[in-house]
Motif scaffolding. Sequence first.
Motif, mmCIF file in Angstrom:
data_model
loop_
_atom_site.group_PDB
_atom_site.id
_atom_site.type_symbol
_atom_site.label_atom_id
_atom_site.label_comp_id
_atom_site.label_asym_id
_atom_site.label_seq_id
_atom_site.Cartn_x
_atom_site.Cartn_y
_atom_site.Cartn_z
ATOM 1 N N ALA A 84 -15.524 -4.396 5.489
ATOM 2 C CA ALA A 84 -14.535 -3.687 4.695
ATOM 3 C C ALA A 84 -13.802 -4.682 4.000
ATOM 4 C CB ALA A 84 -13.974 -2.527 5.055
ATOM 5 N N GLU A 85 -13.116 -5.725 4.795
ATOM 6 C CA GLU A 85 -12.274 -6.750 4.581
ATOM 7 C C GLU A 85 -12.860 -7.631 3.600
ATOM 8 O OE1 GLU A 85 -9.145 -6.637 5.327
ATOM 9 O OE2 GLU A 85 -8.618 -8.712 4.748
ATOM 10 N N ARG A 86 -14.213 -7.973 3.876
ATOM 11 C CA ARG A 86 -14.965 -8.841 2.949
ATOM 12 C C ARG A 86 -15.060 -8.273 1.448
ATOM 13 N NH1 ARG A 86 -16.721 -13.332 5.528
ATOM 14 N NH2 ARG A 86 -18.464 -13.996 3.796
ATOM 15 N N ILE A 87 -15.225 -7.083 1.549
ATOM 16 C CA ILE A 87 -15.211 -6.188 0.153
ATOM 17 C C ILE A 87 -13.997 -6.352 -0.601
ATOM 18 C CG2 ILE A 87 -15.689 -3.990 -0.966
ATOM 19 C CD1 ILE A 87 -17.748 -3.627 1.307
ATOM 20 N N ARG A 88 -12.868 -6.089 0.457
ATOM 21 C CA ARG A 88 -11.556 -6.256 -0.397
ATOM 22 C C ARG A 88 -11.377 -7.552 -0.876
ATOM 23 N NH1 ARG A 88 -6.225 -6.688 0.716
ATOM 24 N NH2 ARG A 88 -6.760 -7.823 2.862
ATOM 25 N N THR A 89 -11.670 -8.510 -0.054
ATOM 26 C CA THR A 89 -11.032 -9.703 -0.531
ATOM 27 C C THR A 89 -11.884 -10.443 -1.175
ATOM 28 O OG1 THR A 89 -12.232 -10.817 1.449
ATOM 29 C CG2 THR A 89 -9.874 -10.341 1.640
ATOM 30 N N GLY A 90 -13.062 -9.884 -1.630
ATOM 31 C CA GLY A 90 -14.080 -10.491 -2.640
ATOM 32 C C GLY A 90 -14.940 -11.410 -1.978
ATOM 33 N N ASP A 91 -14.926 -11.686 -0.484
ATOM 34 C CA ASP A 91 -15.741 -12.742 0.088
ATOM 35 C C ASP A 91 -17.295 -11.860 -0.064
ATOM 36 O OD1 ASP A 91 -13.856 -14.321 0.679
ATOM 37 O OD2 ASP A 91 -13.541 -13.605 2.675
ATOM 38 N N ILE A 92 -17.174 -10.800 -0.198
ATOM 39 C CA ILE A 92 -18.747 -10.193 -0.365
ATOM 40 C C ILE A 92 -19.408 -10.611 -1.465
ATOM 41 C CG2 ILE A 92 -17.956 -8.306 -2.079
ATOM 42 C CD1 ILE A 92 -19.925 -7.595 1.306
ATOM 43 N N ALA A 93 -18.873 -11.414 -2.396
ATOM 44 C CA ALA A 93 -19.876 -12.005 -3.404
ATOM 45 C C ALA A 93 -20.457 -13.130 -2.744
ATOM 46 C CB ALA A 93 -18.945 -12.512 -4.483
ATOM 47 N N VAL A 94 -20.096 -13.873 -1.602
ATOM 48 C CA VAL A 94 -20.832 -14.920 -1.152
ATOM 49 C C VAL A 94 -22.006 -14.425 -0.469
ATOM 50 C CG1 VAL A 94 -20.508 -16.981 0.438
ATOM 51 C CG2 VAL A 94 -18.661 -16.113 -0.825
ATOM 52 N N ASP A 95 -21.524 -13.313 0.237
ATOM 53 C CA ASP A 95 -22.720 -12.476 1.141
ATOM 54 C C ASP A 95 -23.857 -12.116 0.171
ATOM 55 O OD1 ASP A 95 -20.890 -13.068 3.115
ATOM 56 O OD2 ASP A 95 -20.342 -10.863 3.234
ATOM 57 N N LEU A 96 -23.494 -11.699 -0.990
ATOM 58 C CA LEU A 96 -24.598 -11.169 -1.792
ATOM 59 C C LEU A 96 -25.462 -12.342 -2.278
ATOM 60 C CD1 LEU A 96 -22.516 -8.298 -3.424
ATOM 61 C CD2 LEU A 96 -24.457 -7.889 -1.907
ATOM 62 N N TYR A 97 -25.037 -13.540 -2.561
ATOM 63 C CA TYR A 97 -25.788 -14.715 -2.743
ATOM 64 C C TYR A 97 -26.825 -15.092 -1.637
ATOM 65 C CZ TYR A 97 -23.601 -16.084 -7.302
ATOM 66 O OH TYR A 97 -23.436 -16.197 -8.613
ATOM 67 N N ARG A 98 -26.422 -14.710 -0.479
ATOM 68 C CA ARG A 98 -27.515 -15.225 0.656
ATOM 69 C C ARG A 98 -28.811 -14.694 0.666
ATOM 70 N NH1 ARG A 98 -22.891 -14.215 4.804
ATOM 71 N NH2 ARG A 98 -21.690 -16.334 4.644
ATOM 72 N N PRO A 99 -29.824 -15.564 0.926
ATOM 73 C CA PRO A 99 -30.816 -15.106 0.882
ATOM 74 C C PRO A 99 -31.466 -14.018 2.196
ATOM 75 C CG PRO A 99 -30.961 -17.343 1.777
ATOM 76 C CD PRO A 99 -29.532 -16.758 1.619
ATOM 77 N N ASP A 101 -30.928 -9.642 3.340
ATOM 78 C CA ASP A 101 -30.368 -8.202 3.018
ATOM 79 C C ASP A 101 -29.058 -8.045 3.754
ATOM 80 O OD1 ASP A 101 -31.178 -5.876 1.682
ATOM 81 O OD2 ASP A 101 -30.827 -5.259 4.007
ATOM 82 N N LEU A 102 -28.266 -7.576 2.921
ATOM 83 C CA LEU A 102 -26.846 -7.214 3.412
ATOM 84 C C LEU A 102 -26.990 -6.164 4.533
ATOM 85 C CD1 LEU A 102 -23.756 -7.781 2.746
ATOM 86 C CD2 LEU A 102 -23.771 -5.543 1.554
ATOM 87 N N GLN A 103 -27.780 -4.870 4.205
ATOM 88 C CA GLN A 103 -27.729 -4.194 5.281
ATOM 89 C C GLN A 103 -28.402 -4.516 6.621
ATOM 90 O OE1 GLN A 103 -30.129 -0.798 4.329
ATOM 91 N NE2 GLN A 103 -28.424 0.751 4.860
ATOM 92 N N LEU A 104 -29.412 -5.070 6.306
ATOM 93 C CA LEU A 104 -29.999 -5.673 7.665
ATOM 94 C C LEU A 104 -29.415 -6.975 8.479
ATOM 95 C CD1 LEU A 104 -33.823 -6.037 6.709
ATOM 96 C CD2 LEU A 104 -32.999 -4.597 8.188
ATOM 97 N N TRP A 105 -28.563 -7.481 7.771
ATOM 98 C CA TRP A 105 -27.906 -8.701 8.594
ATOM 99 C C TRP A 105 -26.979 -7.768 9.352
ATOM 100 C CZ3 TRP A 105 -27.087 -14.236 7.745
ATOM 101 C CH2 TRP A 105 -25.781 -14.275 8.386
ATOM 102 N N TRP A 106 -26.115 -7.021 8.633
ATOM 103 C CA TRP A 106 -25.051 -6.243 9.500
ATOM 104 C C TRP A 106 -25.603 -5.509 10.440
ATOM 105 C CZ3 TRP A 106 -20.361 -8.205 9.780
ATOM 106 C CH2 TRP A 106 -19.823 -8.952 8.418
#
Lengths: 266, 291
Positions: A84-99, A101-106
């Motif tokens: 949630a903090e990564r989403i709030r700060t916008g860091d999530i954009a970096v995560d979405l670039y990663r090769p 899957d967001l859900q599987l990663w977490w």
Amino acid sequence: MRLYAVVAAGGFRRYATYRTATAAGVFTNTVFGFIVAYTYIALWDERPQLGGYDTAQALTYVWLGQALLMACAMMGGGFEDELAERIRTGDIAVDLYRPADLQLWWLAADLGRAAFHLLGRGVAPMFLGALAFDLALPGSLWTWPAFLVSVFLGLVVSFAVRFLVALSAFWLLDAAGAMRIASLAGLFFSGMLLPLNLFPGLLGEVARALPWSSLLQVPADVFLGRHTGWGLVEAYAFQGGWAVVLLLAGRLLQTAATRRVVVQGG
Amino acid sequence: MAETAVRADEGREAGGFAFEERPRLLEGLRAYGLIMAMWVRSTMAYRASFVMTALGDFAVTAFDFVTILLMFTHVDALGGYTLPEIALLYGLSATAFGLCDLLLGSMDRVGRRVRDGTLDTLLVRPVPVLAQVAADRFALRRAGRITQGLLVLGYALITLDIAWSPLKVLMLPVMVVSGAAIFGSVFVAGAAFQFVAQDASEVQNSFTYGGTTLLQYPPTVFAKDLVRGVTFVVPLAFVSWLPALYVLDREYPVDLPQWVAFLPPAVAAGCWVLAGLAWRAGLRAYRSTGS
């Protein structure tokens, strides 16, 4: 697949670093186990066989709750604050670039965390509880693996719920309130406060049908030998069904949310 | 850097004890008020979130009482106590703890500040460290807990059939205030302990959150050794059990005389002296991470 195994191992190691904190947590779980155990003894003294449990089974339920509390994150706590903090700060954009899957990663990271808490904060309080009280430990050796399968399914359900809640940060920005309410629901409907088969009437039926019962009530009943044969299959199907539904919902929400991401420069 | 700051701080406290103490206390309270107001303003920036978390705090403690209510759908008494009697114990303990949690609830963050080195920032400010730590991230949402405790207390007072005397009436507010003070001393002592064991804040939770859970049930429910422990070692029994048993005209646990019911203010004062000493010792033992 190897990537996610590494992520899970990382999740495990990350929590394994905090040894003092783990010891302190074991102490806390044990203290609470004692307090709740005595209240249950008082309750079962008045009404033996309440909810179909005898006193030993009720006490076992108490210590299972303490053992699974952190692993199943019934009160929240785990990856969702960070996501949630990564989403709030916008860091999530970096995560979405990663090769990856967001859900599987977490999910992998959270399973690693859960595995550590099961060993670090589950085994010791359960052991101490068994020393101090007369517990109803499984008679059959097969019950242990059956229990662990049920715990695993509970962990996935728990993850899936918290993933959904964390994603709400895409819309709410500050997801603290939503996470708080979700952790309350987890605490109450998992059966952590009182076994769900003691909940009266409709409240009990609803509570037992909700996904949170997969976190404690179902695994505890497997441990206590109340689900065997087809009953065990049904219990697994209940947990697995919720896991699939909630993971799919998370996937849909993730797709919807990533369309909303606006990467700000700077 | 931090070392010298600590020394300077000590010097002031030890040197001008008689003259400095009162202004220093006032200074601390003033600082507490200012920091508190700042955090309240910052929380209000996300108003929807504040409402949700405040309701959450209200609900999380309400669930504790709901659990007791659910238990009473199956039984008429627990440990020989009826629902209104348990509600009185619950309401007193929850209100006292809620008050303390509102004022000092962030003290368990000391360990984190020691770990990440941000405690140094507090040491160089010309304000008592205890006041800064206590007001750190002051969370108004915790008022939800007090509300809940007071509601249950109100329910208990309406439904209970007590032979009221002026003394018994006076005991209620005294109990809540000294109870909050006793819990507060545990918070401060726990924070002092974190200077030594940096990430052991959970140990503190066993005595604070665990303590309030314990006090919500009658002493007859627990093993005698546990009751002795919270009477003579960590004197939580003075928060609600011992004075409330006097109000309820109940028998005393572990053969205690009845006059112990009037001890809570004295016990609270004693606890604060000990906690204060522990805090100073902890602060003195502090070594900055240097980062």
